[in-house]
Design a protein around this motif. Structure first.
Motif, PDB file in Angstrom:
ATOM      1  N   ASP A 169       0.843  -1.194   0.000  1.00  0.00           N
ATOM      2  CA  ASP A 169       0.000   0.000   0.000  1.00  0.00           C
ATOM      3  C   ASP A 169       0.880   1.246   0.000  1.00  0.00           C
ATOM      4  O   ASP A 169       1.701   1.447   0.905  1.00  0.00           O
ATOM      5  CB  ASP A 169      -0.902  -0.035   1.242  1.00  0.00           C
ATOM      6  N   ALA A 171      -0.099   4.355   0.288  1.00  0.00           N
ATOM      7  CA  ALA A 171      -0.655   5.497   1.031  1.00  0.00           C
ATOM      8  C   ALA A 171       0.212   5.952   2.207  1.00  0.00           C
ATOM      9  O   ALA A 171       0.450   7.154   2.363  1.00  0.00           O
ATOM     10  CB  ALA A 171      -2.078   5.183   1.492  1.00  0.00           C
ATOM     11  N   ALA A 175       1.800   9.663   2.525  1.00  0.00           N
ATOM     12  CA  ALA A 175       1.458  10.517   3.677  1.00  0.00           C
ATOM     13  C   ALA A 175       2.723  11.001   4.387  1.00  0.00           C
ATOM     14  O   ALA A 175       2.799  12.161   4.823  1.00  0.00           O
ATOM     15  CB  ALA A 175       0.563   9.753   4.639  1.00  0.00           C
ATOM     16  N   ASP A 196      -1.027   3.876  -8.733  1.00  0.00           N
ATOM     17  CA  ASP A 196      -1.427   4.489  -7.456  1.00  0.00           C
ATOM     18  C   ASP A 196      -1.619   6.009  -7.540  1.00  0.00           C
ATOM     19  O   ASP A 196      -1.626   6.689  -6.519  1.00  0.00           O
ATOM     20  CB  ASP A 196      -0.396   4.144  -6.367  1.00  0.00           C
ATOM     21  N   THR A 199      -4.545   7.443  -5.382  1.00  0.00           N
ATOM     22  CA  THR A 199      -4.201   7.528  -3.963  1.00  0.00           C
ATOM     23  C   THR A 199      -3.329   8.748  -3.709  1.00  0.00           C
ATOM     24  O   THR A 199      -3.550   9.510  -2.758  1.00  0.00           O
ATOM     25  CB  THR A 199      -3.454   6.253  -3.518  1.00  0.00           C
ATOM     26  N   ALA A 200      -2.342   8.954  -4.590  1.00  0.00           N
ATOM     27  CA  ALA A 200      -1.436  10.095  -4.441  1.00  0.00           C
ATOM     28  C   ALA A 200      -2.186  11.414  -4.529  1.00  0.00           C
ATOM     29  O   ALA A 200      -1.946  12.339  -3.737  1.00  0.00           O
ATOM     30  CB  ALA A 200      -0.330  10.026  -5.498  1.00  0.00           C
ATOM     31  N   ILE A 203      -3.908  12.273  -1.414  1.00  0.00           N
ATOM     32  CA  ILE A 203      -3.042  12.578  -0.267  1.00  0.00           C
ATOM     33  C   ILE A 203      -2.277  13.885  -0.463  1.00  0.00           C
ATOM     34  O   ILE A 203      -1.593  14.355   0.435  1.00  0.00           O
ATOM     35  CB  ILE A 203      -2.119  11.371   0.021  1.00  0.00           C
TER      36      ILE A 203
END
Length: 224
Positions: A169, A171, A175, A196, A199-200, A203
């Motif tokens: 993952d 994330a 983060a 991904d 997701t980026a 975040i």
């Protein structure tokens, strides 16, 4: 799927991810990673309206982009791969943004090249966020010192960049990079690739680097 459709689909996904995070889609720059792809494939995306492209190697970029820029002068070219110090002058002449500043010797070489060419390119400092020995990027603990050195050399550092470990993952790594950027007062985050990028974007990424999802499978060298 045609280049126009692939580009529209990726932009839609970025916009959706940004909306979920209460961000504007315009806050996320899509970089089409064109390494190993020829001018024809790149030109399809250019004609579809894409203007930010990423290359890994100076030599490959130099072979493709001068001619493409004559047709499309408003392109922004990002060098996203590890950069050898002896290629710094060529990189500064060719690119518009450098994404992988990761060591003291490269800071020195880039600063010298920018001074010599009277050009200042925005730079991202690459962090080895997963502490993987095979990957480029400065160690997490070394970031403050490298940033201080870059600022002292008048290198325009705009943000941080990372490539998280594969098959886990992403994330938590994104983060962590976002937290490090905030602590250092840096607005830019170059993170997120084909698997991904959504997701980026959620975040806080400001630049996502997407290759295969835009171009299809990467061209493989022929076996002799």
């Amino acid at each position: 799927m045609h280049a126009d459709d692939r580009l529209a689909a990726i932009n839609d996904r970025i916009a959706h991810a940004a909306k979920l995070a209460r961000r504007k889609a315009s806050e996320v720059t899509l970089i089409a990673v064109s390494k190993t792809h020829g001018a024809d494939a790149i030109e399809q995306l250019l004609r579809a309206g894409q203007r930010h492209f990423g290359e890994n190697r100076v030599q490959e970029a130099a072979a493709k982009w001068p001619a493409l820029r004559e047709q499309f002068p408003d392109v922004t070219l990002h060098l996203i791969g590890q950069l050898q110090s002896n290629k710094a002058a060529e990189a500064v002449a060719l690119a518009d943004v450098i994404h992988a500043v990761d060591r003291s010797s490269l800071v020195t070489a880039l600063a010298r090249a920018m001074d010599g060419q009277d050009r200042r390119l925005p730079c991202f400092v690459q962090v080895n966020i997963g502490e993987e020995p095979q990957k480029g990027g400065c160690a997490i603990a070394d970031l403050p010192a490298l940033l201080a050195e870059a600022r002292g050399a008048d290198l325009p550092v705009t943000g941080l960049m990372c490539i998280p470990p594969a098959s886990v993952d992403a994330a938590p790594y994104f983060a962590l990079l976002a937290k490090m950027a905030r602590e250092e007062g840096l607005p830019g985050l170059s993170m997120g690739m084909s698997d991904d990028f959504e997701t980026a974007a959620m975040i806080g990424s400001t630049h996502v680097r997407v290759g295969s999802a835009l171009f299809g499978a990467r061209a493989q060298p022929e076996v002799q």
